[in-house]
Design a protein around this motif. Structure first.
Motif, PDB file in Angstrom:
ATOM      1  N   SER A 184       5.436   5.032  10.210  1.00  0.00           N
ATOM      2  CA  SER A 184       4.255   4.560   9.704  1.00  0.00           C
ATOM      3  C   SER A 184       4.237   4.195   8.261  1.00  0.00           C
ATOM      4  O   SER A 184       3.704   3.090   7.719  1.00  0.00           O
ATOM      5  CB  SER A 184       2.970   5.307  10.493  1.00  0.00           C
ATOM      6  N   GLU A 185       4.679   5.480   7.585  1.00  0.00           N
ATOM      7  CA  GLU A 185       4.605   5.349   6.199  1.00  0.00           C
ATOM      8  C   GLU A 185       5.345   4.066   5.744  1.00  0.00           C
ATOM      9  O   GLU A 185       5.145   3.254   4.614  1.00  0.00           O
ATOM     10  CB  GLU A 185       4.894   6.338   5.437  1.00  0.00           C
ATOM     11  N   THR A 186       6.829   3.854   6.019  1.00  0.00           N
ATOM     12  CA  THR A 186       7.512   2.862   5.716  1.00  0.00           C
ATOM     13  C   THR A 186       6.916   1.334   6.049  1.00  0.00           C
ATOM     14  O   THR A 186       6.891   0.751   4.899  1.00  0.00           O
ATOM     15  CB  THR A 186       8.913   2.817   6.577  1.00  0.00           C
ATOM     16  N   GLU A 187       6.238   1.186   7.116  1.00  0.00           N
ATOM     17  CA  GLU A 187       5.721   0.122   7.392  1.00  0.00           C
ATOM     18  C   GLU A 187       4.563  -0.331   6.334  1.00  0.00           C
ATOM     19  O   GLU A 187       4.460  -1.369   5.917  1.00  0.00           O
ATOM     20  CB  GLU A 187       4.883   0.051   8.825  1.00  0.00           C
ATOM     21  N   ALA A 188       3.687   0.835   6.193  1.00  0.00           N
ATOM     22  CA  ALA A 188       2.574   0.542   5.009  1.00  0.00           C
ATOM     23  C   ALA A 188       3.099   0.320   3.544  1.00  0.00           C
ATOM     24  O   ALA A 188       2.865  -0.337   2.632  1.00  0.00           O
ATOM     25  CB  ALA A 188       1.919   1.796   4.760  1.00  0.00           C
ATOM     26  N   TRP A 189       4.152   1.037   3.265  1.00  0.00           N
ATOM     27  CA  TRP A 189       5.011   0.586   1.994  1.00  0.00           C
ATOM     28  C   TRP A 189       5.421  -0.793   1.951  1.00  0.00           C
ATOM     29  O   TRP A 189       5.236  -1.210   0.921  1.00  0.00           O
ATOM     30  CB  TRP A 189       5.878   1.885   1.836  1.00  0.00           C
ATOM     31  N   GLN A 190       6.286  -1.157   2.867  1.00  0.00           N
ATOM     32  CA  GLN A 190       6.965  -2.288   2.883  1.00  0.00           C
ATOM     33  C   GLN A 190       5.939  -3.665   2.973  1.00  0.00           C
ATOM     34  O   GLN A 190       5.955  -4.559   2.509  1.00  0.00           O
ATOM     35  CB  GLN A 190       7.884  -2.679   3.838  1.00  0.00           C
ATOM     36  N   GLY A 191       4.464  -3.193   3.779  1.00  0.00           N
ATOM     37  CA  GLY A 191       3.712  -4.164   3.890  1.00  0.00           C
ATOM     38  C   GLY A 191       2.508  -4.216   2.627  1.00  0.00           C
ATOM     39  O   GLY A 191       1.693  -4.778   2.664  1.00  0.00           O
ATOM     40  N   HIS A 192       2.795  -3.322   1.672  1.00  0.00           N
ATOM     41  CA  HIS A 192       1.834  -3.173   0.464  1.00  0.00           C
ATOM     42  C   HIS A 192       0.588  -2.974   0.848  1.00  0.00           C
ATOM     43  O   HIS A 192      -0.220  -3.865   0.405  1.00  0.00           O
ATOM     44  CB  HIS A 192       2.084  -4.320  -0.387  1.00  0.00           C
ATOM     45  N   ILE A 193       0.067  -1.837   2.226  1.00  0.00           N
ATOM     46  CA  ILE A 193      -1.132  -1.909   2.623  1.00  0.00           C
ATOM     47  C   ILE A 193      -1.704  -0.809   1.918  1.00  0.00           C
ATOM     48  O   ILE A 193      -1.297   0.264   1.688  1.00  0.00           O
ATOM     49  CB  ILE A 193      -0.989  -1.485   4.003  1.00  0.00           C
ATOM     50  N   GLY A 194      -2.927  -0.971   1.707  1.00  0.00           N
ATOM     51  CA  GLY A 194      -3.838   0.194   1.141  1.00  0.00           C
ATOM     52  C   GLY A 194      -3.454   0.586  -0.192  1.00  0.00           C
ATOM     53  O   GLY A 194      -2.598   0.175  -0.927  1.00  0.00           O
ATOM     54  N   PRO A 195      -3.736   1.823  -0.530  1.00  0.00           N
ATOM     55  CA  PRO A 195      -3.407   2.611  -1.878  1.00  0.00           C
ATOM     56  C   PRO A 195      -2.013   2.724  -2.075  1.00  0.00           C
ATOM     57  O   PRO A 195      -1.315   2.606  -3.201  1.00  0.00           O
ATOM     58  CB  PRO A 195      -4.292   3.870  -1.822  1.00  0.00           C
ATOM     59  N   ILE A 196      -1.253   2.946  -0.805  1.00  0.00           N
ATOM     60  CA  ILE A 196       0.279   3.281  -0.916  1.00  0.00           C
ATOM     61  C   ILE A 196       1.066   1.776  -1.425  1.00  0.00           C
ATOM     62  O   ILE A 196       2.038   1.997  -1.937  1.00  0.00           O
ATOM     63  CB  ILE A 196       0.882   3.893   0.180  1.00  0.00           C
ATOM     64  N   GLY A 197       0.306   0.791  -1.136  1.00  0.00           N
ATOM     65  CA  GLY A 197       0.790  -0.436  -1.574  1.00  0.00           C
ATOM     66  C   GLY A 197       0.856  -0.574  -3.038  1.00  0.00           C
ATOM     67  O   GLY A 197       2.022  -1.152  -3.776  1.00  0.00           O
ATOM     68  N   ARG A 198      -0.025   0.058  -3.953  1.00  0.00           N
ATOM     69  CA  ARG A 198       0.011  -0.075  -5.390  1.00  0.00           C
ATOM     70  C   ARG A 198       1.259   0.938  -5.687  1.00  0.00           C
ATOM     71  O   ARG A 198       2.054   0.376  -6.631  1.00  0.00           O
ATOM     72  CB  ARG A 198      -1.296   0.617  -5.835  1.00  0.00           C
ATOM     73  N   CYS A 199       1.386   1.882  -5.110  1.00  0.00           N
ATOM     74  CA  CYS A 199       2.700   2.656  -5.387  1.00  0.00           C
ATOM     75  C   CYS A 199       3.830   1.946  -5.061  1.00  0.00           C
ATOM     76  O   CYS A 199       5.066   1.963  -5.973  1.00  0.00           O
ATOM     77  CB  CYS A 199       2.626   4.087  -4.442  1.00  0.00           C
ATOM     78  N   ALA A 200       3.975   1.257  -4.099  1.00  0.00           N
ATOM     79  CA  ALA A 200       5.196   0.464  -3.953  1.00  0.00           C
ATOM     80  C   ALA A 200       5.370  -0.834  -4.899  1.00  0.00           C
ATOM     81  O   ALA A 200       6.504  -0.743  -5.270  1.00  0.00           O
ATOM     82  CB  ALA A 200       5.175  -0.073  -2.415  1.00  0.00           C
TER      83      ALA A 200
END
Length: 268
Positions: A184-200
């Motif tokens: 789930s984290e990988t999907e959010a990271w690659q999709g630049h979803i939510g706050p973690i998208g800024r980290c990506a």
């Protein structure tokens, strides 16, 4: 009562007994000093009584509600608003009065908490790791990351190898949940979803800045004459031996005259 119900249980009770009400402790204070014996059951059920600070206060039928940490995850650290997004997500996904199922973590419990759990909304005790609970939903929305975190930099070990190492070091049932949370984290990271998208985005920029410049082969114009390797000139071809022009020699053979018959007998 919100946070008051979470941390101020004893204070409120004492104040009511004395005929007055005092202010409840802040969300960062210690839980009420009532000793409770939490059952050793791997799965517990209860009702959310309060949320705050990224944690849940849940009534599981003991002398007081228990303070529950969300196992395997933590708030992201991806700029302003990351922590607030995590806290708001907890309250949104596990609102007060919601029935919950707690799959207890086998890892050590952090100070200030009664237990850590993978939390699912509902009353069905037969929860599987692939069922989306509060922990995973927070990660899917980019408001939470794995804890301990994965290093997703270009120079780091492959993410899958890091996950395998984490799983190997975890007790059950945590090891069954971590793989799902990591996906789930990988999907959010690659999709630049939510706050973690800024980290990506920040990591991608950092990785690009670390890419070495391309190596260009030197040319005659880029090196001084003394440094540029000059191949020795090809030796001059050897002089060819002159060939005499074609000469045609004709040889004529003259036969001696044949004597006449009369000469042979001396009568000519």
């Amino acid at each position: 009562m919100g946070i008051v119900a979470r941390r101020g249980y004893l204070v409120i009770a004492a104040a009511v007994a004395m005929g007055g009400v005092s202010c409840a402790p802040e969300s960062g204070s210690a839980p009420p000093n009532i000793r409770v014996e939490i059952p050793h059951d791997p799965v517990l059920t209860g009702t959310v009584t309060a949320t705050g600070g990224g944690e849940l206060v849940i009534d599981i039928g003991l002398a007081r509600p228990v303070v529950v940490a969300l196992a395997g995850i933590a708030a992201t650290d991806c700029g302003a608003g990351s922590r607030e997004a995590f806290d708001a997500g907890v309250g949104e996904l596990a609102p007060v009065d919601a029935p919950v199922v707690l799959v207890r973590s086998g890892a050590a419990v952090k100070p200030g908490y009664d237990l850590a759990a993978f939390v699912h909304i509902g009353t069905v005790r037969g929860v599987a790791a692939e069922d989306v609970g509060v922990n995973e939903a927070l990660v899917q929305s980019g408001r939470a990351r794995l804890d301990p975190p994965l290093d997703r930099g270009a120079a780091a070990a492959p993410v899958q190898d890091q996950i395998v190492a984490q799983v190997a070091a975890l007790p059950s049932p945590d090891r069954e949940f971590i793989g799902v949370l990591a996906a789930s984290e990988t999907e959010a990271w690659q999709g630049h979803i939510g706050p973690i998208g800024r980290c990506a985005s920040r990591q991608e920029e950092l990785d690009r800045s670390r890419v070495p410049a391309a190596v260009v082969a030197p040319t005659a114009d880029s090196l001084p004459a003394a440094e540029y390797p000059v191949a020795p000139a090809d030796p001059a071809p050897a002089a060819e031996t002159p060939v005499a022009p074609n000469v045609r020699i004709e040889v004529t053979v003259q036969r001696p005259p044949r004597p006449r018959p009369c000469e042979r007998i001396g009568r000519c």
